[in-house]
Scaffold this active site. Structure first.
Site, PDB file in Angstrom:
ATOM      1  CG  MET A 238      -1.822   1.151   1.364  1.00 49.67           C
ATOM      2  SD  MET A 238      -2.962   1.272  -0.048  1.00 49.67           S
ATOM      3  CE  MET A 238      -3.136   3.041  -0.174  1.00 49.67           C
TER       4      MET A 238
ATOM      5  CD  GLU B 185       2.296  -0.478  -3.773  1.00 52.39           C
ATOM      6  OE1 GLU B 185       1.574   0.516  -3.625  1.00 52.39           O
ATOM      7  OE2 GLU B 185       1.884  -1.536  -4.316  1.00 52.39           O
TER       8      GLU B 185
ATOM      9  CD  GLU C  87      -3.807   0.854  -7.922  1.00 55.80           C
ATOM     10  OE1 GLU C  87      -2.717   0.457  -8.365  1.00 55.80           O
ATOM     11  OE2 GLU C  87      -3.950   1.266  -6.743  1.00 55.80           O
TER      12      GLU C  87
ATOM     13  CG  HIS D 235       0.537   4.025  -6.460  1.00 51.63           C
ATOM     14  ND1 HIS D 235      -0.379   4.321  -7.429  1.00 51.63           N
ATOM     15  CD2 HIS D 235       0.338   2.701  -6.164  1.00 51.63           C
ATOM     16  CE1 HIS D 235      -1.096   3.249  -7.720  1.00 51.63           C
ATOM     17  NE2 HIS D 235      -0.677   2.247  -6.978  1.00 51.63           N
TER      18      HIS D 235
HETATM   19  N1  HT7 Z   1      -3.337   0.723  -3.938  1.00 54.90           N
HETATM   20  C1  HT7 Z   1      -3.164  -0.470  -3.163  1.00 54.90           C
HETATM   21  C2  HT7 Z   1      -4.446  -1.183  -3.040  1.00 54.90           C
HETATM   22  C3  HT7 Z   1      -4.611  -1.937  -1.756  1.00 54.90           C
HETATM   23  C4  HT7 Z   1      -5.835  -2.338  -1.249  1.00 54.90           C
HETATM   24  C5  HT7 Z   1      -7.103  -2.200  -1.704  1.00 54.90           C
HETATM   25  C6  HT7 Z   1      -8.159  -2.749  -0.957  1.00 54.90           C
HETATM   26  C7  HT7 Z   1      -7.895  -3.424   0.186  1.00 54.90           C
HETATM   27  C8  HT7 Z   1      -6.616  -3.560   0.671  1.00 54.90           C
HETATM   28  C9  HT7 Z   1      -5.593  -3.012  -0.065  1.00 54.90           C
HETATM   29  N2  HT7 Z   1      -4.254  -3.021   0.129  1.00 54.90           N
HETATM   30  C10 HT7 Z   1      -3.660  -2.339  -0.907  1.00 54.90           C
HETATM   31  C11 HT7 Z   1      -2.141  -1.385  -3.742  1.00 54.90           C
HETATM   32  C12 HT7 Z   1      -1.635  -1.012  -5.071  1.00 54.90           C
HETATM   33  O1  HT7 Z   1      -2.234  -1.304  -6.073  1.00 54.90           O
HETATM   34  O2  HT7 Z   1      -0.631  -0.358  -5.158  1.00 54.90           O
HETATM   35 ZN    ZN Z   2      -1.247   0.285  -7.218  1.00 56.30          ZN
END
Ligand code: HT7
Ligand code: ZN
Length: 867
Positions: free
Chosen positions: A262, A297, A319, A300
């Site tokens: 994330m 990441e 994404e 992003h």
């Molecule tokens: N943008 C992040 C998405 C993600 C996420 C979404 C729903 C639930 C839990 C999660 N953990 C991470 C990851 C990414 O695409 O970079």
């Molecule tokens: Zn992503």
């Protein structure tokens, strides 16, 4: 459950300029005090302002320093309604939450002794009452309090402004993020973590501290993550002119995470799988996964964080674009051809089936009831292909101009996919309006190509026709712009100059209507077309070539993707023939010659050679059939493996011995390992049921390997081929690695993937193994994810696989609905199977639909799978 529709978007009536959180961390009773500075942006007063909030126990609420009268607010199931709010005010709330009981891993949770957060998509509302939507950007301050003993490390986004100690052995830290952000990018972490540090100097000369937080014993396993981060930072500067914007970049690794990682501002939280690697514990593909996820990441920070989303329907804006960026980064770091083959393999394995089934949706969806169900291969991988097509059509430099304009216009704002396309158009005075249809239309277009050479006129005419099959809710489809990169090869395998491309020997044709033709004049002789080079569009190509032409391209095409594609095509045709008629020769002569030529070609890079010689998987073969013939596909593929293995036994044996080498981590060594392990697989398959000799190679390799790639390859082959005699190896593996969760995940997954009737019993045992834990998504995915991807056992003719699987999903739904919903999606493919299997799959879906307390996540997947 309520359906949220894209067309219903409304600008928020209030904005939050500042949010200050004060959090006293306790696994069972955490108190969160929140101070919000709110002001109205709607032109007129509003009767109510809704703040999202879920699973919160409200202890106290004040407005402008005064207790809020009960008549001034109302608690609802999903939040808090403020009635007749003033134009600007300060709202303070105090809530209690329960991190240890939060097994859904959304919001603040306590796992493995650490406090962690996951706020994307809508987890922040499980921490406090807030305008939890991506178009609400605010400046965040957070003060964390925790016991010094258990949580010596206290982290959050941005800069650490102050720390202190307090009574009872507690301490605190205050963090401020100078960049306004939506709540989904908020993060905090507290725990007993060691840190691996490094530094990075940006192009403009600023020093950035790089910190990776892991358990003490894992500090030696962060080198790949740290190197990848520095490479990604440099790449974004060089390719997009984008620098990192804070003085500190932190990554925290955890075993308990719902997804891969994330991108929280300045404080990424990662599934440990994408951080930790050492040669003894991680395979080459694990290393590659780390490189790409770390980069993803990091990227992003600009595509997602600095420019963020107006609403969740725009998810692919960050994404799809960021996947495109990480794919290009990996292509620049490694072999571009091999990277593209891998990317397309993944697209075809996950996205094409999704686009052809009941869960099909546009890259920009129109409606959802649970946004977590839309983190899909379509939004990510197809989304990346749409960006790639624009890149192909515009060219590298104009695409960069478009990106520059996008950042210039939208930095610090929450925007839409439309804004992205408009920036590309305006920067280059190009009309990309057809791409709006790509974003809005589900389904994979079928691209039919026909062509003929006219010897009298020395010309070749190519006709391209497109058609997109209907998908749920979209019965009628429009034509979309399809860039077709192509070349014509002469009979010596050389590209010929194309008059219509000004003499270039490769060009991009743009198919915009449902059918168009092109005439290539003044050709010196007959030609073979090489179409859709580099897989220039996410379509299913039906080309006009026979097996001989594919055999020719498999040897001579200078486009690595198309060379591989021709090889796959030959294999798929042969496999489908064997599926239809089991007496058909398992290795037709054209394919045999192509394999022979590939094995004899010593110029070819070993990684690419391994790609060329890897047969399509059972799922992909099934995808090419109207009804998946589960057992026949398995038999046909095994038969072809055996035939290639035995026919080329000498070549495989030589390769196996010649490629043996001490472990190194450069690209060539990685390719050589891959090819050697492929050779081992063919050797074992080639011995048929005898398998006396080569199985010993595998046993020896398993025992003596100096790295996990080789050990795991041998382990997997032993479990796959020797199910009666592999118990000792299974035990040995567990004993060696029981302290390494990521390695034990592999141990679980390989057993759950074994193609034996006894696997179901084995998986039952695995679920009660002491190392199995329903609360750890990696472990659950290792067993249930691998089981659902096991073609013969999950799809056992008696339906036992489906029933068993659905029972486990039912159990998981009470613990972690997001993971349960994601894992359940293979059941949506029921229409692809024969009648008895259909019945069993639908029965499994119905059983789940009737579950008391069914989560919104799983309910939506089930409802869409079988409306
Ligand atoms: N943008 C992040 C998405 C993600 C996420 C979404 C729903 C639930 C839990 C999660 N953990 C991470 C990851 C990414 O695409 O970079
Ligand atoms: Zn992503």
């Amino acid at each position: 459950a309520a359906v949220i529709r894209r067309g219903d978007y409304q600008v928020p009536s209030y904005q939050v300029s500042e949010i200050a959180l004060d959090v006293r961390l306790d696994p069972d009773n955490t108190e969160v005090h929140t101070r919000l500075q709110l002001h109205r942006i709607a032109p007129e007063p509003v009767a109510e302002l809704y703040l999202d909030g879920e699973s919160l126990e409200l202890l106290d609420i004040q407005r402008d320093g005064q207790a809020l009268a009960e008549s001034a607010y109302r608690l609802t199931e999903g939040g808090l309604l403020l009635l007749n709010p003033p134009e600007a005010f300060i709202l303070e709330s105090r809530v209690r939450i329960h991190p240890r009981a939060n097994t859904a891993l959304s919001g603040l949770y306590h796992a493995g002794g650490q406090f962690l957060t996951q706020c994307e998509a809508e987890g922040f509302r499980r921490i406090t009452y807030y305008l939890d939507r991506p178009d609400c950007l605010a400046r965040f301050t957070v003060t964390l309090h925790a016991p010094q003993d258990g949580c010596p490390v206290l982290l959050a986004n941005g800069n650490c402004m102050a720390t202190g100690v307090e009574e009872g052995g507690w301490h605190w830290a205050r963090w401020e993020d100078p960049y306004p952000k939506p709540a989904y990018l908020f993060a905090m972490v507290a725990g007993d973590l060691a840190v691996v540090r490094d530094r990075y100097r940006t192009a403009s000369g600023r020093e950035v501290a790089l910190e990776i937080y892991v358990a003490e014993r894992d500090t030696g396993a962060c080198a790949q993550a740290m190197d990848s981060l520095k490479h990604a930072m440099r790449w974004d500067e060089e390719v997009y002119g984008r620098e990192y914007d804070l003085n500190r970049y932190m990554i925290v690794a955890t075993d308990s995470f719902n997804m891969g990682a994330m991108e929280n501002k300045g404080l990424n939280i990662f599934n440990a799988k994408y951080v930790l690697a050492s040669p003894e514990t991680a395979t080459d593909s694990d290393y590659q996964g780390i490189e790409s996820v770390i980069a993803h990441e990091y990227f992003h920070n600009w595509t997602g964080n600095r420019v963020t989303l107006r609403d969740w329907f725009q998810l692919s804006l960050k994404e799809g674009l960021t996947v495109f960026r990480d794919q290009e980064f990996s292509a620049d770091q490694n072999s571009r051809g091999v990277q593209r083959i891998g990317d397309v393999r993944r697209l075809r394995a996950a996205q094409f089936p999704e686009d052809a089934g009941p869960l099909a949706h546009p890259v920009r969806p129109d409606a959802y009831s649970e946004i977590n169900n839309f983190y899909t291969a379509t939004v990510y991988e197809k989304g990346a292909e749409l960006v790639r097509m624009m890149h192909t059509l515009l060219g590298k430099v104009p695409f960069r101009k478009g990106m520059d304009l996008y950042f210039e216009r939208h930095d610090g704002h929450a925007v839409t996919i439309e804004d992205f396309i408009a920036a590309m158009e305006d920067a280059n005075q190009r009309d990309l309006s057809g791409f709006r249809r790509w974003y809005g239309q589900a389904g994979t277009p079928v691209l039919r190509a026909t062509g003929s050479y006219d010897p009298a006129r020395h010309s070749y005419t190519l006709t391209l026709h497109q058609e997109t099959p209907a998908t749920p809710g979209q019965p009628v489809k429009e034509a979309v712009p399809i860039p077709v990169r192509m070349a014509l090869l002469n009979t010596q395998g050389q590209r010929v100059p194309l008059e219509l491309a000004g003499g270039a020997s490769e060009t991009v044709l743009l198919l915009e209507q449902s059918e168009q033709s092109w005439n290539f004049a003044n050709l010196p002789g007959p030609v073979i077309p090489s179409l859709l080079r580099g897989f220039s569009a996410p379509v299913r190509l039906q080309d006009p070539l026979d097996d001989d032409a594919h055999g020719f391209l498999a040897r001579h095409d200078d486009d690595p993707f198309n060379r591989w594609e021709s090889m796959q095509d030959l294999a798929v045709k042969a496999l489908l023939a064997a599926v239809a008629d089991s007496s058909v020769a398992p290795l037709p002569v054209t394919l045999r010659n192509a394999v022979a030529a590939t094995l004899a070609d010593r110029q070819v890079d070993p990684a690419f050679c391994a790609e060329l010689l890897t047969l399509p998987g059972e799922d992909y073969i099934g995808e090419q059939m109207p009804v998946v013939a589960v057992e026949a596909i398995h038999r046909a593929r095994e038969g072809m493996m055996r035939a290639i293995g035995s026919h080329f036994a000498k070549e495989w044996t030589d390769l196996y011995h010649d490629l043996a080498a001490a472990y190194q981590r450069d690209g060539l060594s990685i390719g050589r390992r891959r090819l050697r392990n492929l050779a081992l697989g063919y050797l074992i398959a080639g011995e048929g049921s005898r398998r006396e000799g080569t199985i010993l190679y595998a046993r020896q390799q398993y025992m003596q390997a100096d790295n996990m790639t080789d050990r795991l390859a041998a382990f997997q082959l032993l479990v796959q081929h020797q199910h009666h005699d592999a118990e000792d190896v299974i035990l040995d593996f567990y004993q060696r690695w029981h302290d390494y969760p990521l390695v034990i995940d592999k141990w679980f997954a390989i057993q759950a993937a074994a193609p034996h009737p006894k696997t179901l019993r084995q998986v039952e045992h695995l679920l009660v193994h002491p190392a199995f834990d329903w609360r750890v998504p990696n472990r659950v995915r290792a067993v249930l994810g691998a089981f659902a991807a096991n073609p013969t056992v999950f799809h056992a003719a008696d339906g036992s696989g489906y029933t068993f699987f659905a029972e486990q999903i039912r159990r998981l739904d009470d613990i972690n609905p997001q993971t349960a919903a994601r894992l359940a999606t293979p059941l949506s493919r029921w229409q692809r199977y024969d009648a008895p299997r259909q019945q069993a799959m639908v029965a499994a879906l119905k059983m789940l639909a009737g579950k008391p307390g069914l989560s919104r996540d799983l309910a939506e997947v089930i409802q869409r799978s079988h409306p």
